[in-house]
Scaffold this motif. Structure first.
Motif, PDB file in Angstrom:
ATOM      1  N   MET C   1       0.846  -1.174   0.000  1.00 45.03           N
ATOM      2  CA  MET C   1       0.000   0.000   0.000  1.00 45.03           C
ATOM      3  C   MET C   1       0.893   1.240   0.000  1.00 45.03           C
ATOM      4  SD  MET C   1      -3.002   0.744   2.614  1.00 45.03           S
ATOM      5  CE  MET C   1      -3.630   2.348   2.981  1.00 45.03           C
ATOM      6  N   PHE C   2       0.737   2.049  -1.037  1.00 45.54           N
ATOM      7  CA  PHE C   2       1.564   3.251  -1.164  1.00 45.54           C
ATOM      8  C   PHE C   2       0.732   4.471  -0.811  1.00 45.54           C
ATOM      9  CE2 PHE C   2       3.631   0.331  -4.188  1.00 45.54           C
ATOM     10  CZ  PHE C   2       4.939   0.411  -3.726  1.00 45.54           C
ATOM     11  N   ARG C   3       1.113   5.187   0.237  1.00 46.56           N
ATOM     12  CA  ARG C   3       0.358   6.352   0.684  1.00 46.56           C
ATOM     13  C   ARG C   3       1.136   7.647   0.593  1.00 46.56           C
ATOM     14  NH1 ARG C   3      -0.865   7.019   5.770  1.00 46.56           N
ATOM     15  NH2 ARG C   3      -2.297   8.626   5.104  1.00 46.56           N
ATOM     16  N   HIS C   4       2.369   7.587   0.106  1.00 49.22           N
ATOM     17  CA  HIS C   4       3.202   8.790   0.104  1.00 49.22           C
ATOM     18  C   HIS C   4       3.777   9.071  -1.275  1.00 49.22           C
ATOM     19  CE1 HIS C   4       3.049   7.566   4.386  1.00 49.22           C
ATOM     20  NE2 HIS C   4       3.048   8.872   4.592  1.00 49.22           N
ATOM     21  N   ALA C   5       3.992  10.348  -1.546  1.00 48.58           N
ATOM     22  CA  ALA C   5       4.532  10.767  -2.833  1.00 48.58           C
ATOM     23  C   ALA C   5       5.985  10.306  -2.989  1.00 48.58           C
ATOM     24  CB  ALA C   5       4.445  12.292  -2.949  1.00 48.58           C
ATOM     25  N   PRO C   6       6.456  10.146  -4.222  1.00 50.18           N
ATOM     26  CA  PRO C   6       7.833   9.685  -4.425  1.00 50.18           C
ATOM     27  C   PRO C   6       8.863  10.777  -4.153  1.00 50.18           C
ATOM     28  CG  PRO C   6       6.830  10.168  -6.545  1.00 50.18           C
ATOM     29  CD  PRO C   6       5.763  10.374  -5.506  1.00 50.18           C
ATOM     30  N   TYR C   7      10.113  10.378  -3.945  1.00 49.63           N
ATOM     31  CA  TYR C   7      11.307  11.251  -3.890  1.00 49.63           C
ATOM     32  C   TYR C   7      11.477  12.085  -2.620  1.00 49.63           C
ATOM     33  CZ  TYR C   7      11.075   9.944  -8.777  1.00 49.63           C
ATOM     34  OH  TYR C   7      10.975   9.205  -9.939  1.00 49.63           O
ATOM     35  N   GLY C   8      10.392  12.572  -1.979  1.00 44.78           N
ATOM     36  CA  GLY C   8      10.547  13.398  -0.780  1.00 44.78           C
ATOM     37  C   GLY C   8      11.145  12.618   0.380  1.00 44.78           C
ATOM     38  N   ASN C   9      10.878  11.325   0.414  1.00 44.19           N
ATOM     39  CA  ASN C   9      11.496  10.441   1.401  1.00 44.19           C
ATOM     40  C   ASN C   9      11.667   9.070   0.748  1.00 44.19           C
ATOM     41  OD1 ASN C   9       8.981   9.045   1.572  1.00 44.19           O
ATOM     42  ND2 ASN C   9       8.258  10.572   3.042  1.00 44.19           N
ATOM     43  N   ALA C  10      12.154   8.102   1.519  1.00 48.80           N
ATOM     44  CA  ALA C  10      12.504   6.806   0.917  1.00 48.80           C
ATOM     45  C   ALA C  10      11.318   5.842   0.840  1.00 48.80           C
ATOM     46  CB  ALA C  10      13.642   6.169   1.701  1.00 48.80           C
ATOM     47  N   LEU C  11      10.143   6.244   1.341  1.00 46.80           N
ATOM     48  CA  LEU C  11       9.032   5.283   1.470  1.00 46.80           C
ATOM     49  C   LEU C  11       8.631   4.639   0.143  1.00 46.80           C
ATOM     50  CD1 LEU C  11       6.832   7.163   4.072  1.00 46.80           C
ATOM     51  CD2 LEU C  11       7.853   4.904   4.356  1.00 46.80           C
ATOM     52  N   ALA C  12       8.455   5.464  -0.885  1.00 47.26           N
ATOM     53  CA  ALA C  12       7.993   4.926  -2.168  1.00 47.26           C
ATOM     54  C   ALA C  12       8.999   3.913  -2.715  1.00 47.26           C
ATOM     55  CB  ALA C  12       7.780   6.059  -3.167  1.00 47.26           C
ATOM     56  N   SER C  30      -0.418  -7.738  -4.110  1.00 44.12           N
ATOM     57  CA  SER C  30      -1.174  -6.740  -4.867  1.00 44.12           C
ATOM     58  C   SER C  30      -0.718  -5.378  -4.366  1.00 44.12           C
ATOM     59  CB  SER C  30      -2.670  -6.843  -4.607  1.00 44.12           C
ATOM     60  OG  SER C  30      -3.095  -8.162  -4.656  1.00 44.12           O
ATOM     61  N   LEU C  31      -0.756  -4.387  -5.232  1.00 45.48           N
ATOM     62  CA  LEU C  31      -0.362  -3.040  -4.833  1.00 45.48           C
ATOM     63  C   LEU C  31      -1.576  -2.129  -4.852  1.00 45.48           C
ATOM     64  CD1 LEU C  31       2.948  -2.496  -6.843  1.00 45.48           C
ATOM     65  CD2 LEU C  31       2.582  -3.699  -4.702  1.00 45.48           C
ATOM     66  N   LEU C  32      -1.660  -1.265  -3.833  1.00 46.95           N
ATOM     67  CA  LEU C  32      -2.708  -0.252  -3.800  1.00 46.95           C
ATOM     68  C   LEU C  32      -2.046   1.119  -3.700  1.00 46.95           C
ATOM     69  CD1 LEU C  32      -5.641   0.810  -3.456  1.00 46.95           C
ATOM     70  CD2 LEU C  32      -5.367   0.442  -0.992  1.00 46.95           C
ATOM     71  N   ASN C  35      -4.206   7.937  -1.453  1.00 55.82           N
ATOM     72  CA  ASN C  35      -3.758   9.200  -0.847  1.00 55.82           C
ATOM     73  C   ASN C  35      -2.601   9.787  -1.672  1.00 55.82           C
ATOM     74  OD1 ASN C  35      -4.220   7.394   2.194  1.00 55.82           O
ATOM     75  ND2 ASN C  35      -5.732   8.667   1.218  1.00 55.82           N
ATOM     76  N   GLU C  36      -1.548  10.266  -1.005  1.00 55.82           N
ATOM     77  CA  GLU C  36      -0.448  10.874  -1.744  1.00 55.82           C
ATOM     78  C   GLU C  36       0.295   9.879  -2.653  1.00 55.82           C
ATOM     79  OE1 GLU C  36      -0.938  14.144  -1.782  1.00 55.82           O
ATOM     80  OE2 GLU C  36       1.065  14.679  -1.064  1.00 55.82           O
ATOM     81  N   GLY C  37       0.094   8.592  -2.408  1.00 54.83           N
ATOM     82  CA  GLY C  37       0.761   7.561  -3.203  1.00 54.83           C
ATOM     83  C   GLY C  37       0.433   7.635  -4.684  1.00 54.83           C
ATOM     84  N   VAL C  38      -0.719   8.210  -5.033  1.00 60.88           N
ATOM     85  CA  VAL C  38      -1.090   8.242  -6.458  1.00 60.88           C
ATOM     86  C   VAL C  38      -0.130   9.109  -7.277  1.00 60.88           C
ATOM     87  CG1 VAL C  38      -3.542   7.727  -6.061  1.00 60.88           C
ATOM     88  CG2 VAL C  38      -2.789  10.116  -6.205  1.00 60.88           C
ATOM     89  N   LYS C 106      -3.815 -10.903   3.630  1.00 55.62           N
ATOM     90  CA  LYS C 106      -3.264 -11.638   4.757  1.00 55.62           C
ATOM     91  C   LYS C 106      -2.333 -10.726   5.560  1.00 55.62           C
ATOM     92  CE  LYS C 106      -1.402 -16.256   5.465  1.00 55.62           C
ATOM     93  NZ  LYS C 106      -0.660 -17.346   4.811  1.00 55.62           N
ATOM     94  N   ASN C 107      -1.592  -9.918   4.855  1.00 55.51           N
ATOM     95  CA  ASN C 107      -0.722  -8.930   5.494  1.00 55.51           C
ATOM     96  C   ASN C 107      -0.795  -7.637   4.698  1.00 55.51           C
ATOM     97  OD1 ASN C 107       0.862 -10.355   7.655  1.00 55.51           O
ATOM     98  ND2 ASN C 107       1.266 -11.695   5.908  1.00 55.51           N
ATOM     99  N   ILE C 108      -0.686  -6.526   5.396  1.00 58.04           N
ATOM    100  CA  ILE C 108      -0.664  -5.238   4.715  1.00 58.04           C
ATOM    101  C   ILE C 108       0.632  -4.523   5.081  1.00 58.04           C
ATOM    102  CG2 ILE C 108      -1.840  -3.030   4.362  1.00 58.04           C
ATOM    103  CD1 ILE C 108      -4.399  -4.419   5.502  1.00 58.04           C
ATOM    104  N   LEU C 109       1.413  -4.185   4.071  1.00 56.07           N
ATOM    105  CA  LEU C 109       2.609  -3.379   4.310  1.00 56.07           C
ATOM    106  C   LEU C 109       2.316  -1.987   3.786  1.00 56.07           C
ATOM    107  CD1 LEU C 109       5.448  -5.800   3.130  1.00 56.07           C
ATOM    108  CD2 LEU C 109       4.453  -5.562   5.394  1.00 56.07           C
ATOM    109  N   SER C 110       2.445  -0.992   4.642  1.00 52.71           N
ATOM    110  CA  SER C 110       2.091   0.371   4.265  1.00 52.71           C
ATOM    111  C   SER C 110       3.339   1.220   4.130  1.00 52.71           C
ATOM    112  CB  SER C 110       1.156   0.948   5.327  1.00 52.71           C
ATOM    113  OG  SER C 110       0.758   2.241   4.956  1.00 52.71           O
ATOM    114  N   PHE C 111       3.477   1.868   2.959  1.00 44.10           N
ATOM    115  CA  PHE C 111       4.654   2.705   2.702  1.00 44.10           C
ATOM    116  C   PHE C 111       4.238   4.123   2.353  1.00 44.10           C
ATOM    117  CE2 PHE C 111       6.017  -1.600   1.902  1.00 44.10           C
ATOM    118  CZ  PHE C 111       7.222  -1.650   2.568  1.00 44.10           C
TER     119      PHE C 111
END
Lengths: 105, 106, 111
Positions: C1-12, C30-32, C35-38, C106-111
């Motif tokens: 699950m991607f909730r943050h914009a790219p480049y500003g931090n390492a999350l993406a 699966s990827l979702l 929010n800012e992830g789009v 089964k598991n959700i990893l949020s970035f």
């Protein structure tokens, strides 16, 4: 004549710019591999993969990419195993001048 | 049931609002760390999270705050929304065990 | 699950690496994008001048890693005035499908 190549701790080129066909032959020799047509085709395709996706592919995506570009006969791990033993994704990426693939055993 | 944890204050971060927008009625939301400010009944945050919490809670979503995080920040029980239940680490573990997956909003 | 914009931090980037690792190891993922992830799906990206790997280029390798389920939250796009033509991958889904995706994970990893 061999040129001194700067390598990282995994034996991969420190700088991608240092790569040349001669460098590839040196790197291949360190893996006891003599490069032929079949090897070069994979090496250039690997470099294209890295250029396009900015990644060094581990085995599964490498096999899939080769199948898409060079056909199903070559897109098989047994074929790559014959060319780049004992660990094709690691060995081929090394010879192609790419960083060691992540998630690669 | 999904356990959603929120650890940011709604006053400086969208995590709570983003969570409330997609939380399901059989889910649980646990406010932890600075997330506990989201449980204040006096909150006038924009958008109106208090209303969303009340609506969702009426529909069945369970809300919790971690007692230690409230206590540390000087939030007394009476300042919190009655719809929000107060729990402790053991309660957190029980919720995590009950959940089919955990989604952390940060 | 991607909730943050790219480049500003390492999350993406870390999220993408986690997804690629799942694919390389044969774990189903699966990827979702929500929010800012789009913003990660916006094209064209050229990160060469900020010395970062191009996220969109890396993400375009996902199908080769057998990551084929890519979902994009509709409301997040609308809030940012983005449409299907602005993004480079993924199927657009509404909030109820997002809930269903959570419920079946089964598991959700949020970035």
């Amino acid at each position: 004549m061999s040129k001194i190549l700067l390598l990282d701790s995994d034996g991969h080129l420190e700088h991608l710019e240092d790569w040349s066909e001669q460098a590839a032959q040196q790197l291949a020799a360190s893996e006891n591999i003599e490069l032929g047509e079949a090897h070069w085709e994979i090496i250039y395709l690997l470099q294209e993969f890295h250029q396009r996706f900015q990644l060094s592919p581990p085995m599964r995506p490498l096999v899939k990419y080769i199948a898409q570009n060079l056909g199903k006969e070559k897109g098989r791990s047994i074929y790559l195993m014959q060319l780049f033993p004992p660990s094709p994704a690691r060995v081929a990426s090394k010879i192609a001048g790419l960083p060691r693939p992540e998630n690669c055993l | 049931m999904i356990l959603h944890t929120v650890n940011k204050s709604a006053f400086d971060n969208r995590a709570l609002g983003d969570c409330l927008r997609v939380v399901a009625t059989n889910d649980a939301v646990l406010l932890i760390e600075n997330g506990v400010y989201g449980a204040l009944s006096s909150s006038q945050s924009e958008p109106a999270h208090v209303e969303s919490i009340l609506e969702l809670s009426a529909a069945g979503t369970r809300f919790y705050v971690l007692q230690a995080d409230c206590q540390a920040r000087g939030l007394t029980d009476s300042a919190l929304l009655p719809a929000v239940q107060i729990t402790d680490d053991a309660g957190f573990v029980a919720l995590a065990a009950e959940a089919s997956a955990i989604q952390s909003w940060y | 699950m991607f909730r943050h914009a790219p480049y500003g931090n390492a999350l993406a980037r870390e999220g993408l690496e986690a997804a690629l690792a799942c694919g390389a190891m044969g774990a189903k993922a699966s990827l979702l994008y929500i929010n800012e992830g789009v913003w990660q799906l916006l094209e064209p990206q050229d990160s060469s001048a900020i010395d970062c790997k191009n996220q969109a280029a890396m993400a375009s390798a996902l199908p080769l890693y057998d990551i084929d389920e890519i979902w994009v939250d509709e409301a997040s796009l609308q809030q940012r005035n983005l449409t299907a033509t602005d993004i480079n991958a993924g199927k657009i889904i509404d909030s109820s499908r997002v809930q269903a995706l959570f419920a079946t994970s089964k598991n959700i990893l949020s970035f």
